[in-house]
Design an enzyme around this catalytic site. Structure first.
Site, PDB file in Angstrom:
ATOM      1  N   SER A 223     -37.666  -7.413  12.973  1.00 42.80           N
ATOM      2  CA  SER A 223     -38.279  -8.583  12.352  1.00 42.80           C
ATOM      3  C   SER A 223     -37.229  -9.418  11.649  1.00 42.80           C
ATOM      4  O   SER A 223     -36.180  -8.907  11.227  1.00 42.80           O
ATOM      5  CB  SER A 223     -39.325  -8.144  11.320  1.00 42.80           C
ATOM      6  N   ASP A 224     -37.493 -10.712  11.542  1.00 47.35           N
ATOM      7  CA  ASP A 224     -36.739 -11.481  10.561  1.00 47.35           C
ATOM      8  C   ASP A 224     -37.087 -10.899   9.200  1.00 47.35           C
ATOM      9  O   ASP A 224     -38.142 -10.286   9.006  1.00 47.35           O
ATOM     10  CB  ASP A 224     -37.099 -12.966  10.644  1.00 47.35           C
ATOM     11  N   TRP A 225     -36.214 -11.107   8.245  1.00 55.20           N
ATOM     12  CA  TRP A 225     -36.357 -10.440   6.952  1.00 55.20           C
ATOM     13  C   TRP A 225     -37.600 -10.979   6.219  1.00 55.20           C
ATOM     14  O   TRP A 225     -37.647 -12.123   5.791  1.00 55.20           O
ATOM     15  CB  TRP A 225     -35.099 -10.661   6.127  1.00 55.20           C
TER      16      TRP A 225
END
Length: 724
Positions: A223-225
């Site tokens: 995932s993106d953060w």
């Protein structure tokens, strides 16, 4: 396979142990994998990792960001950036460098455009594939991002990008597909936003059906953060690793869902196996990296990225003048990278004024300098100078990750300084530093030369001096169009959206596809760029191979007096198929280096995708039968040679339903003849009549209800059979 781990251990693997690393499995000898931001340098947090990732980062080389590399049109430049970033990652104990970013520049206002390559998916995909290959060749994994349709910063963590599938496939997914299938990145990072209402982190069609099923991706999806909203739904969709860690909260939700029967443990196993496989990237840190060597590499690459937009009177390269005036705060404090997560703690920074002074001293040229934009002092510095060099562009507060721009303009004070310097000096050169295109209106005609540097990395100041004085020959080409007005841009009325949605109403007509198709004038077109030498193209030949592929050859000659590099751009123009096609589309390119008088034959292999459109009813790529014009162009607006070929392609039989229109039925190769005679009996034979044209829009089901008595029973039965 069954992992020798408890459910709790497996679930723990699916989110980070902190901001930058994965959980180790000590009993299995599986180490923690360290990730950190890229893509144009390593932002390695100093000291122990915390849970907010705000500690200062270690020094690293800031190479030219993607906005500049895109303008190089050079796979080798991208590969060398990737290789050098990978080498520094190894030295700094990093196993995965997050990047490259390949989202399409839908609007020039996107605050993160500096981190993306282009408005064209072929150019973006080819350069990103080269970067990934270069980085992974030295043993450091890449993380291709942001998957997918992350084309704005406004409301980026929840906005729904509402896009039809043809547009998604042809524009916003093509670059990802190219990199995944050719360069095999270790990881793909899902984006924050929703696509047609579904968060990317929970989008099974995106992460499993498309990425793994159609494209064959075998790596890890991260995932993106902070992009995960529901850890259970994310795992079910195909997400493997949530970052950063959540202190065990996500793991517990996954365990509870498995035990309640809401999540199949096999999906947890599959994700955990992919996390464990990342351990293969863990190596002992290398002893260091060549700081000075990498700085020089950054300077050399930056010179290949800058775009010479204008050079009236051959004012560049600078020679034969006694005095030059250097004006503007960006000459002292060059903006060489963008703001946000990719901000690099540079090992050193070349300032333009220092580099210009060094170059001028060796040529006996006096340098005057004013590091501001105050009108009186600008005029004083420029008066009597043979050349005034004005540095202008955007400041950090005007563009960054996290917010979008609202205007294309540079500051009024910069415009005034350019115009006053032009009045006072013999000739005026403007050097631009900005992460996305800026308007040139209001001052373009006052400047004799314009060098668009975009953001050139920590050695950009030296590279600019090399270009200004001719130690390097500019060879960059625009990877995005420079419009005359913001209102002319294709996404203007649909950017950045409203009420949580952004509608991609321009469809496939993104960037130059829009401008060329509608005949909209621009300041400088996609692919444009000047050189200190000249080039000619000749002997274009195209050979058809099979039903839907071709091979093109063209000869390029350096007709000038200096060595230089030329970007050969091949476009395809066609109206084949039942969909609206852009005026032309970039389908191949290469960059060649030639000595004066030297010629080189360039060959392009054009596969079926070079001619295809995405057919929505059949959900497949189709090459329609007919004529295709192969064009060799200087840029998207300037065609130098062309030839037309005919491809057999594929005849697509339309899918008919009871709700298809009469016109669609009549156009069908087998069903049409069944209807034409019967329809003619009560609509007439004139297919251009008002009655016939109106009836052609009516669904066949409605016509059957309205005129069933006028149609033979066997015909009605056959229509219903075909519709099934």
């Amino acid at each position: 396979m069954t992992l020798p781990l408890t459910l709790e251990q497996k679930a723990a693997l699916l989110s980070g142990q902190d901001f930058w690393s994965t959980h180790p499995v000590e009993e299995m000898g599986v180490p923690s994998v360290v990730m950190t931001d890229g893509p144009h340098g390593i932002r390695r947090q100093a000291g122990s990792f915390d849970h907010i990732g705000l500690n200062a980062s270690l020094p690293a080389t800031c190479f030219p960001p993607a906005v500049a590399v895109g303008c190089s049109w050079d796979r080798e430049v991208a590969r060398r950036v990737g290789g050098a970033v990978g080498a520094e990652a190894r030295a700094l104990g990093v196993h995965i460098a997050l990047g490259p970013g390949i989202n399409i520049k839908r609007s020039p206002l996107c605050g993160r455009n500096f981190e993306y390559y282009s408005e064209d998916p072929l150019l973006a995909g080819e350069l990103a594939a080269a970067h990934v290959s270069g980085q992974q060749e030295v043993g450091v994994g890449a993380s291709l991002k942001h998957f997918a349709a992350n084309n704005q910063e406004t409301d980026r963590m929840q906005v729904s990008a509402d896009i039809d599938e043809r547009t998604l496939r042809e524009i916003y997914l093509t670059a990802f597909e190219r990199v995944v299938t050719t360069a095999r990145p270790a990881t793909v990072m899902c984006s924050y936003n929703r696509i047609n209402g579904v968060y990317s982190s929970e989008n099974r069609w995106l992460l499993t059906d498309l990425l793994r099923g159609e494209w064959g991706f075998s790596g890890l999806v991260v995932s993106d953060w902070g992009a995960v909203h529901d850890p259970v739904a994310a795992v079910a969709a195909g997400l493997d690793l949530e970052m950063p860690g959540t202190g065990g909260a996500s793991a517990q939700m996954i365990v509870d869902a498995v035990r309640a029967g809401r999540l199949d443990e096999a999906e947890v196993d599959a994700a955990a196996e992919r996390v464990l496989a990342l351990a293969g990237l863990v190596q002992e840190p290398s002893p260091g990296f060549d700081v000075e060597g990498h700085h020089q590499l950054a300077r050399d690459l930056a010179a290949d990225c800058a775009v010479l937009l204008k050079n009236d009177h051959d004012v560049l390269p600078i020679s034969g003048v006694g005095v030059i005036a250097v004006i503007g705060e960006l000459a002292d404090h060059l903006r060489f990278q963008g703001g946000g997560s990719s901000h690099i703690n540079a090992t050193r920074v070349d300032t333009p004024i220092d580099a210009i002074r060094a170059a001028a001293a060796g040529r006996g040229i006096e340098v005057r300098h004013h590091g501001g934009y105050e009108i009186d002092r600008v005029r004083s510095a420029a008066t009597g100078a043979g050349v005034a060099v004005v540095f202008a562009g955007l400041r950090d507060r005007e563009e960054s990750e996290g917010f979008d721009r609202t205007s294309l303009s540079i500051a009024d004070e910069q415009i005034a300084a350019i115009r006053d310097a032009a009045d006072a000096a013999g000739r005026t050169v403007v050097v631009l530093a900005n992460g996305s295109v800026v308007s040139l209106e209001g001052w373009h005609d006052d400047a004799d030369a314009i060098l668009e540097g975009f953001l050139l990395g920590q050695a950009g100041g030296g590279a600019i001096a090399d270009l200004l004085f001719g130690d390097a020959n500019p060879s960059g080409r625009l990877a995005e169009t420079i419009p005359l007005r913001l209102e002319d841009t294709p996404a203007f009325v649909n950017f950045p959206g409203e009420a949580g949605h952004v509608r991609y109403g321009e469809g496939v007509m993104v960037g130059y596809r829009w401008y060329e198709t509608v005949g909209r004038e621009v300041r400088y077109p996609f692919g444009y760029g000047l050189s200190y030498t000249t080039f000619a193209t000749s002997a274009l030949t195209v050979e058809v191979i099979g039903d839907d592929t071709a091979r093109a050859r063209v000869t390029v000659t350096n007709t000038g007096r200096r060595a230089g590099k030329h970007v050969v751009q091949l476009y395809v123009a066609t109206s084949c198929g039942p969909v609206r096609r852009p005026q032309r589309e970039l389908r191949a390119f290469t960059k060649v280096a030639l000595e004066p008088g030297q010629s080189e034959e360039v060959t392009f292999e054009l596969d079926r995708r070079a001619f295809a459109y995405y057919d929505l009813p059949h959900r497949e790529w189709v090459v329609g039968p007919g004529d295709y014009t192969i064009q060799i162009a200087d840029d998207a607006s300037t065609v130098r040679a062309e030839t037309t070929i005919r491809l057999a392609g594929q005849i697509v039989i339309p899918i008919l339903t009871i709700h298809s229109s009469l016109g669609e039925w009549l156009g069908h190769p087998t069903a049409g003849p069944l209807l034409s005679k019967a329809v003619g009996s009560f609509l007439g034979d004139d297919t251009e009549s008002e009655m016939f044209r109106m009836a052609a829009q009516i669904p066949i089901a409605t016509l059957l209800n309205m005129f069933a008595g006028a149609l033979p029973t066997d015909l009605v039965d056959e229509i219903r059979r075909v519709a099934q």
